[in-house]
Design a protein around this motif. Structure first.
Motif, PDB file in Angstrom:
ATOM      1  N   UNK A 133       0.850  -1.203   0.000  1.00  0.00           N
ATOM      2  CA  UNK A 133       0.000   0.000   0.000  1.00  0.00           C
ATOM      3  C   UNK A 133       0.881   1.247   0.000  1.00  0.00           C
ATOM      4  N   UNK A 134       1.957   1.212   0.785  1.00  0.00           N
ATOM      5  CA  UNK A 134       2.921   2.329   0.777  1.00  0.00           C
ATOM      6  C   UNK A 134       3.512   2.477  -0.626  1.00  0.00           C
ATOM      7  N   UNK A 135       3.777   1.352  -1.276  1.00  0.00           N
ATOM      8  CA  UNK A 135       4.349   1.410  -2.632  1.00  0.00           C
ATOM      9  C   UNK A 135       3.398   2.091  -3.602  1.00  0.00           C
ATOM     10  N   UNK A 136       2.079   1.829  -3.427  1.00  0.00           N
ATOM     11  CA  UNK A 136       1.082   2.480  -4.295  1.00  0.00           C
ATOM     12  C   UNK A 136       1.123   3.988  -4.083  1.00  0.00           C
ATOM     13  N   UNK A 137       1.251   4.390  -2.817  1.00  0.00           N
ATOM     14  CA  UNK A 137       1.302   5.820  -2.492  1.00  0.00           C
ATOM     15  C   UNK A 137       2.572   6.453  -3.066  1.00  0.00           C
ATOM     16  N   UNK A 138       3.655   5.672  -3.037  1.00  0.00           N
ATOM     17  CA  UNK A 138       4.949   6.195  -3.498  1.00  0.00           C
ATOM     18  C   UNK A 138       4.999   6.352  -5.011  1.00  0.00           C
ATOM     19  N   UNK A 139       4.157   5.604  -5.733  1.00  0.00           N
ATOM     20  CA  UNK A 139       4.076   5.847  -7.182  1.00  0.00           C
ATOM     21  C   UNK A 139       3.607   7.293  -7.387  1.00  0.00           C
ATOM     22  N   UNK A 140       2.826   7.785  -6.430  1.00  0.00           N
ATOM     23  CA  UNK A 140       2.383   9.177  -6.473  1.00  0.00           C
ATOM     24  C   UNK A 140       3.535  10.145  -6.231  1.00  0.00           C
ATOM     25  N   UNK A 200      -4.192   6.859 -14.140  1.00  0.00           N
ATOM     26  CA  UNK A 200      -4.984   5.804 -13.521  1.00  0.00           C
ATOM     27  C   UNK A 200      -5.915   6.492 -12.535  1.00  0.00           C
ATOM     28  N   UNK A 201      -6.574   5.752 -11.720  1.00  0.00           N
ATOM     29  CA  UNK A 201      -7.432   6.383 -10.715  1.00  0.00           C
ATOM     30  C   UNK A 201      -6.973   5.911  -9.342  1.00  0.00           C
ATOM     31  N   UNK A 202      -7.229   6.772  -8.350  1.00  0.00           N
ATOM     32  CA  UNK A 202      -6.924   6.357  -6.990  1.00  0.00           C
ATOM     33  C   UNK A 202      -7.775   5.132  -6.690  1.00  0.00           C
ATOM     34  N   UNK A 203      -7.383   4.372  -5.736  1.00  0.00           N
ATOM     35  CA  UNK A 203      -8.053   3.154  -5.245  1.00  0.00           C
ATOM     36  C   UNK A 203      -8.051   2.052  -6.298  1.00  0.00           C
ATOM     37  N   UNK A 204      -7.430   2.303  -7.462  1.00  0.00           N
ATOM     38  CA  UNK A 204      -7.247   1.188  -8.399  1.00  0.00           C
ATOM     39  C   UNK A 204      -6.299   0.175  -7.743  1.00  0.00           C
ATOM     40  N   UNK A 205      -6.511  -1.116  -7.976  1.00  0.00           N
ATOM     41  CA  UNK A 205      -5.608  -2.088  -7.334  1.00  0.00           C
ATOM     42  C   UNK A 205      -4.199  -2.053  -7.911  1.00  0.00           C
ATOM     43  N   UNK A 206      -4.082  -1.477  -9.124  1.00  0.00           N
ATOM     44  CA  UNK A 206      -2.769  -1.450  -9.764  1.00  0.00           C
ATOM     45  C   UNK A 206      -2.322  -0.007  -9.971  1.00  0.00           C
ATOM     46  N   UNK A 207      -1.079   0.283  -9.566  1.00  0.00           N
ATOM     47  CA  UNK A 207      -0.482   1.581  -9.852  1.00  0.00           C
ATOM     48  C   UNK A 207       0.821   1.321 -10.599  1.00  0.00           C
ATOM     49  N   UNK A 250      -3.592 -11.704  -8.911  1.00  0.00           N
ATOM     50  CA  UNK A 250      -2.692 -11.174  -9.939  1.00  0.00           C
ATOM     51  C   UNK A 250      -3.443 -10.214 -10.845  1.00  0.00           C
ATOM     52  N   UNK A 251      -2.679  -9.274 -11.417  1.00  0.00           N
ATOM     53  CA  UNK A 251      -3.226  -8.352 -12.408  1.00  0.00           C
ATOM     54  C   UNK A 251      -2.208  -8.189 -13.526  1.00  0.00           C
ATOM     55  N   UNK A 252      -2.694  -8.025 -14.738  1.00  0.00           N
ATOM     56  CA  UNK A 252      -1.810  -7.929 -15.894  1.00  0.00           C
ATOM     57  C   UNK A 252      -1.741  -6.492 -16.374  1.00  0.00           C
ATOM     58  N   UNK A 253      -0.510  -6.047 -16.646  1.00  0.00           N
ATOM     59  CA  UNK A 253      -0.291  -4.712 -17.193  1.00  0.00           C
ATOM     60  C   UNK A 253       0.381  -4.888 -18.546  1.00  0.00           C
ATOM     61  N   UNK A 254      -0.134  -4.182 -19.567  1.00  0.00           N
ATOM     62  CA  UNK A 254       0.515  -4.218 -20.882  1.00  0.00           C
ATOM     63  C   UNK A 254       1.085  -2.838 -21.157  1.00  0.00           C
ATOM     64  N   UNK A 255       2.415  -2.753 -21.193  1.00  0.00           N
ATOM     65  CA  UNK A 255       3.084  -1.486 -21.478  1.00  0.00           C
ATOM     66  C   UNK A 255       3.310  -1.369 -22.980  1.00  0.00           C
ATOM     67  N   UNK A 256       3.027  -0.197 -23.539  1.00  0.00           N
ATOM     68  CA  UNK A 256       3.415   0.105 -24.914  1.00  0.00           C
ATOM     69  C   UNK A 256       4.466   1.200 -24.842  1.00  0.00           C
TER      70      UNK A 256
END
Ligand SMILES: O=S(=O)(O)O[C@H]1C[C@H](O)[C@@H](O)[C@@H]1CO
Length: 622
Positions: free
Chosen positions: A456-463, A526-533, A556-562
């Motif tokens: 959760x701290x990591x999600x905040x730190x992406x900010x 993205x949006x806040x409270x999204x499970x993935x940041x 698990x969640x999948x992210x596709x980077x372009x």
């Protein structure tokens, strides 16, 4: 699936973004970073004749020990001494022991450096000469290393020094330092001792220095700054026992120590000079607080017309750090201690958490200090203290830098991931000086960080990465705790006399710091409270991109980077921290969750399946 694209547009990431918040809490300093092994070495701030005055000390044999106010103190700063009285007719070994800060490590190959002051208030007509034995031993008396230290009875204070080298490593830390002597040599004598000190090898071999393993653990984070000396421990319960820089410099025999704000005496053997030298050795820069702005934890504030004392002391403190030793008295002290050139200093914090008393801080304490210090040192940046993210008390002059603190639960950090995105860009720069997940969402307290809170701290730190145009610094708090004496949990790093436990939050802080980069690339919002940041930064000189993916969901969640380019290397390497919900690194299970590396195929698009409760960093070479 989350589709993320990013361009080469973005903004610089300040080099100061990730660092360390420190104060002497949980024995982070005395008994922690400060390498002194003897607890209560100079009987500072104790009441003679009480058992508390003898904390960590015990008699050997038939000797009687007590703490006295010496009739001829070794210095005005150290009025007390250990009185060591040997009954007449004694023949067996006598002496005294110290149990250290909840233990003393015995490590093969370490050469320990010891010293003590001693005198015989009423020396015998015929002076007695003899030898003390200094040793490290188990509580059952097994001696691991020892040496002899000659002495002569004299009414004046002498300082003895010695070294010994351990030939074995003891896994147990319940060891004692002992000074002993044959009873017949000293029968009938009463001697006084003080500033009884024993150091192990220190970080960078500095005299009066820092513990090596804790320093290395922090160095492994490549932290950019060190906020010190507090935190509450800056302030003092009353103005009289605030942290006073001038009492923490010069010879150890001239440092009185103080009653710290976390329930134990601070020796101040770890003083302003030692902090600054270590910060320099660790390639960090200080964020230095000027001692109280006249605000004490008991809520009292110094009256406006009494602020000059604090203003003068703050100016002197800064001159100690950066003044010209050839013209400034405080800078000359620094030079005499071994650092003629100024230390690096860019940031000053004025107080700590002064929102508890917003009136006097807003009315005059901020302005008085800011105006005086800015006039004297216009090149420095001054940080105001506040508590809440975003809406801060209005101060005049309007500060440019704000220190925000937040302690909460995982949901706060997940839902707050966009707290800084919504702030206006009006020149204000934020220092998230203290933050941590301190409870579970249920409100249950945490003894150690746990993976759910760390991610959760990591999600905040992406900010912090994303908003590093207005967030110039961030640090988890508190940093350290001694497993045997803790006032606040959870903490980033837990230690015993001979072990260091890196928490799950330590690894999050480390990964963000190591993969900070110097440029943030704007990516799909993205949006806040999204499970993935996520966050994409770049190390421009290395031509490397750091794709951080945070998955706060348990699945698990999948992210596709372009990517806006085709990587030159298809074999990408990444680092991931992940564990089952509830996982903690503890003294009994220190490596329950540690980062591991993985490979992935790097192409114009990268599909990454992020495990539940994970922070991943994918390194892509342009
Ligand atoms: O009780 S608190 O004010 O929350 O104490 C916190 C905030 C303060 O700056 C620091 O010293 C302490 C623990 O990190």
């Amino acid at each position: 699936t989350f589709d993320v694209t990013f361009s080469t547009a973005g903004h610089n990431v300040p080099s100061t973004l990730y660092g360390l918040m420190y104060e002497d809490i949980n024995h982070s300093g005395d008994g922690g970073l400060y390498a002194e092994l003897i607890q209560n070495r100079a009987f500072q701030q104790v009441t003679p004749g009480t058992s508390a005055a003898l904390t960590a000390w015990a008699a050997l044999g038939s000797a009687k020990i007590s703490v006295v106010a010496s009739s001829s103190p070794v210095s005005s700063a150290l009025p007390n001494a250990l009185s060591f009285a040997v009954p007449s007719g004694t023949t067996s070994t006598v002496g005294f022991t110290n149990s250290g800060y909840f233990g003393i490590p015995v490590t093969a190959g370490w050469t320990y450096t010891g010293s003590f002051y001693y005198r015989t208030p009423t020396p015998p007509a015929t002076k007695v000469t003899g030898s003390f034995t200094a040793d490290l031993r188990s509580t059952s008396g097994t001696v691991f290393t020892s040496t002899t230290v000659p002495f002569t009875t004299s009414s004046t204070w002498q300082q003895a020094t010695f070294t010994f080298t351990a030939s074995s490593t003891q896994s147990a830390v319940t060891n004692l330092f002992a000074l002993s002597v044959g009873g017949s040599t000293v029968a009938g004598l009463t001697m006084e001792f003080t500033l009884i000190s024993l150091f192990p090898p220190t970080f960078n071999g500095r005299t009066n220095g820092f513990r090596m393993d804790l320093s290395e653990t922090l160095l492994d984070m490549k932290p950019a700054f060190f906020r010190f000396p507090g935190g509450n421990n800056l302030e003092g319960e009353t103005a009289a026992d605030r942290w006073a820089w001038e009492n923490t410099v010069g010879d150890l025999v001239d440092r009185p120590g103080r009653v710290g704000d976390w329930g134990y005496i601070n020796t101040d053997g770890l003083g302003l000079y030692e902090y600054l030298q270590w910060i320099e050795d660790m390639d960090m820069q200080p964020i230095m607080a000027v001692k109280t702005t006249g605000y004490s934890l008991n809520g009292a504030s110094v009256a406006s017309n009494d602020m000059q004392t604090y203003i003068t002391e703050a100016i002197n403190q800064i001159n100690f750090v950066i003044g010209d030793a050839s013209t400034n008295a405080q800078a000359a002290i620094r030079s005499s201690m071994g650092h003629p050139d100024p230390f690096t200093l860019n940031y000053i914090e004025i107080g700590n958490e002064d929102f508890f008393s917003p009136t006097t801080y807003a009315d005059y304490r901020w302005a008085d200090l800011y105006n005086a210090l800015h006039a004297e040192f216009p090149q420095l940046h001054y940080i105001a203290t506040s508590a809440t993210s975003g809406n801060v008390p209005s101060l005049s002059p309007a500060p440019t830098y704000w220190d925000l603190h937040i302690y909460s639960n995982p949901n706060f950090f997940i839902n707050g991931a966009y707290n800084f995105d919504i702030l206006s860009r009006n020149g204000l720069q934020f220092f998230q000086g203290e933050y941590a997940t301190t409870t579970e969402n249920s409100g249950a307290a945490l003894t150690y960080p746990f993976i759910d809170g760390s991610i959760a701290e990591a999600a905040y730190m992406a900010g912090f990465d994303r908003n590093s145009d207005i967030v110039f610094a961030a640090s988890y708090a508190p940093l350290l705790n001694h497993v045997s004496s803790t006032q606040w949990t959870p903490d980033l790093i837990t230690f015993s006399p001979n072990t260091v436990i890196r928490s799950t939050s330590y690894y999050v802080q480390q990964l963000y710091s190591l993969y900070k980069g110097d440029f943030y690339l704007t990516s799909t919002t993205n949006t806040a409270s999204s499970p993935v940041q996520w966050s994409v930064t770049r190390d421009t000189s290395a031509g490397q991109y750091f794709l951080k993916v945070i998955n706060t969901a348990t699945s698990a969640n999948t992210v596709v980077f372009t990517l806006p380019f085709t990587p030159s290397q298809t074999n990408g390497t990444g680092t991931i921290l992940t564990a089952a919900s509830g996982t903690q690194n503890t003294p009994t299970n220190p490596n329950a969750a540690v980062p591991s590396s993985f490979s992935f195929t790097a192409g114009k698009t990268i599909t990454y399946n992020a495990p539940g409760l994970s922070l991943s960093v994918l390194v892509v070479t342009a």
